[in-house]
Design an enzyme around this catalytic site. Structure first.
Site, PDB file in Angstrom:
ATOM      1  N   GLY A 128      34.559 -37.927  -7.985  1.00 24.61           N
ATOM      2  CA  GLY A 128      34.284 -39.138  -7.228  1.00 24.61           C
ATOM      3  C   GLY A 128      35.449 -40.075  -7.060  1.00 24.61           C
ATOM      4  N   GLY A 129      36.675 -39.560  -7.163  1.00 26.34           N
ATOM      5  CA  GLY A 129      37.832 -40.442  -7.076  1.00 26.34           C
ATOM      6  C   GLY A 129      38.567 -40.383  -5.751  1.00 26.34           C
ATOM      7  N   GLY A 130      38.136 -39.485  -4.862  1.00 23.81           N
ATOM      8  CA  GLY A 130      38.824 -39.357  -3.591  1.00 23.81           C
ATOM      9  C   GLY A 130      40.005 -38.409  -3.633  1.00 23.81           C
ATOM     10  N   ASP A 174      36.901 -32.252   3.704  1.00 23.82           N
ATOM     11  CA  ASP A 174      38.227 -32.118   3.100  1.00 23.82           C
ATOM     12  C   ASP A 174      38.594 -30.671   2.776  1.00 23.82           C
ATOM     13  OD1 ASP A 174      38.928 -34.768   3.225  1.00 23.82           O
ATOM     14  OD2 ASP A 174      38.318 -35.235   1.173  1.00 23.82           O
ATOM     15  N   GLY A 229      39.604 -35.113  -3.964  1.00 23.25           N
ATOM     16  CA  GLY A 229      39.198 -33.859  -3.334  1.00 23.25           C
ATOM     17  C   GLY A 229      38.947 -32.708  -4.276  1.00 23.25           C
ATOM     18  N   GLY A 230      38.622 -32.970  -5.526  1.00 24.78           N
ATOM     19  CA  GLY A 230      38.498 -31.894  -6.506  1.00 24.78           C
ATOM     20  C   GLY A 230      37.495 -30.820  -6.138  1.00 24.78           C
ATOM     21  N   GLY A 231      36.268 -31.212  -5.782  1.00 19.09           N
ATOM     22  CA  GLY A 231      35.257 -30.230  -5.420  1.00 19.09           C
ATOM     23  C   GLY A 231      35.634 -29.456  -4.171  1.00 19.09           C
ATOM     24  N   SER A 232      36.205 -30.153  -3.190  1.00 17.68           N
ATOM     25  CA  SER A 232      36.632 -29.504  -1.949  1.00 17.68           C
ATOM     26  C   SER A 232      37.751 -28.509  -2.210  1.00 17.68           C
ATOM     27  CB  SER A 232      37.102 -30.556  -0.935  1.00 17.68           C
ATOM     28  OG  SER A 232      36.041 -31.396  -0.548  1.00 17.68           O
ATOM     29  N   SER A 233      38.671 -28.877  -3.099  1.00 21.10           N
ATOM     30  CA  SER A 233      39.780 -27.990  -3.426  1.00 21.10           C
ATOM     31  C   SER A 233      39.286 -26.752  -4.167  1.00 21.10           C
ATOM     32  CB  SER A 233      40.824 -28.730  -4.265  1.00 21.10           C
ATOM     33  OG  SER A 233      41.975 -27.939  -4.466  1.00 21.10           O
ATOM     34  N   LYS A 281      44.588 -33.934  -3.735  1.00 25.79           N
ATOM     35  CA  LYS A 281      45.320 -34.456  -2.581  1.00 25.79           C
ATOM     36  C   LYS A 281      45.273 -35.979  -2.605  1.00 25.79           C
ATOM     37  CE  LYS A 281      41.539 -35.887  -0.191  1.00 25.79           C
ATOM     38  NZ  LYS A 281      41.235 -37.316   0.120  1.00 25.79           N
TER      39      LYS A 281
END
Length: 290
Positions: free
Chosen positions: A104-106, A144, A108-112, A19
């Protein structure tokens, strides 16, 4: 076990998209220290991919654990266990995660990843929990996660959990991931951070008000983010997503986006993507393909 294997979706690759925060205004602060904000979340078609396999004895585990990371701390494992616990489900799952999104780039990879686990396992385990409950569970895993469970471009308020659908152009996007990890807590604790922005409307945003109140602080503290903004701004208006570290620009045509991508790829970690109003996760759930 036999019923699980017959359920469509086991052994298939499911998308966990990234995102962008297309704007971020900080409008106040709650007594507990959390910041009140307005933001616009847009899903982009840059994805991790997750495959789920039935597992014996109710076990929840990763097919390929990340070296040095305890398996029980992985967000997909935590999501599956949270869902099992809430629903009183005895089923197990082996989770295979193909990571493509930068950490860590903002984006949302882990949240997704966690959201895809909640949404897909809700179907594969035949739990039939409503979307609102999955979003509520997701919030326990991270701020997120609910927007990825929601699955649509969204106007966010409160601390980001109050979501309303918004339809915007599905433009091409070029994203740069600078070689740094921005400490989100550090940004929100910074004295110079603007915390009293005037609230705006969706109409204001659509008309072009897409300020990010975190940008001045992040640019000052992280030179690589500032340099990435400068590099990307040679091609289009460069913006920060959330607190970063990723920066992005939108393009009206695929050709102009590819030109920017090509020009920046020699010196930066760059991604080419397309903005979406509907998550590819829900496209696959509804139509069986993405």
């Amino acid at each position: 076990m036999e019923m699980q294997e017959q359920t469509a979706g086991w052994g298939e690759r499911w998308p966990a998209p990234a995102k962008l925060n297309l704007m971020l205004r900080i409008t106040g602060r709650r007594p507990d220290g959390y910041h009140l904000l307005q933001t616009v979340f847009q899903i982009i078609d840059l994805c991790d991919w997750i495959t789920f396999y039935p597992a014996e004895n109710g076990r929840v585990y990763l097919r390929n654990p990340i070296p040095g990371v305890p398996e029980h701390e992985d967000l997909t494992v935590r999501a599956a266990n949270l869902l099992k616990q809430y629903a009183g489900c005895s089923s197990g799952v082996c989770i295979d995660v193909e990571k493509n999104l930068p950490m860590g780039g903002g984006l949302g990879g882990g949240s997704s990843d966690a959201a895809t686990a909640l949404v897909v396992l809700n179907r594969l385990w035949n739990l039939h929990l409503p979307l609102e409950k999955l979003m509520e569970l997701g919030l326990q895993l991270g701020a997120d996660v609910p927007v990825f469970v929601y699955g649509y471009t969204a106007w966010g308020e409160g601390v980001g959990e109050e979501l309303k659908p918004i339809t915007i152009p599905e433009q091409w996007v070029v994203v740069i991931k600078p070689d740094c990890h921005v400490n989100t807590k550090q940004i929100f604790l910074a004295e110079e951070l603007t915390r009293d922005s005037k609230s705006i409307t969706m109409r204001d945003f659509i008309a072009g008000d897409c300020r990010n109140d975190c940008l001045p602080v992040v640019s000052k503290l992280y030179k690589s983010v500032s340099d990435a903004l400068d590099a990307l701004s040679q091609y289009a208006e460069a913006r920060l997503t959330g607190t970063g570290a990723c920066v992005f620009a939108q393009f009206n045509s695929e050709q102009s986006a590819r030109e920017a991508f090509s020009g920046l790829s020699q010196n930066w970690s760059v991604y080419l993507a397309r903005g979406l109003n509907v998550s590819p996760l829900y496209e696959k759930l509804e139509h069986g393909s993405v």
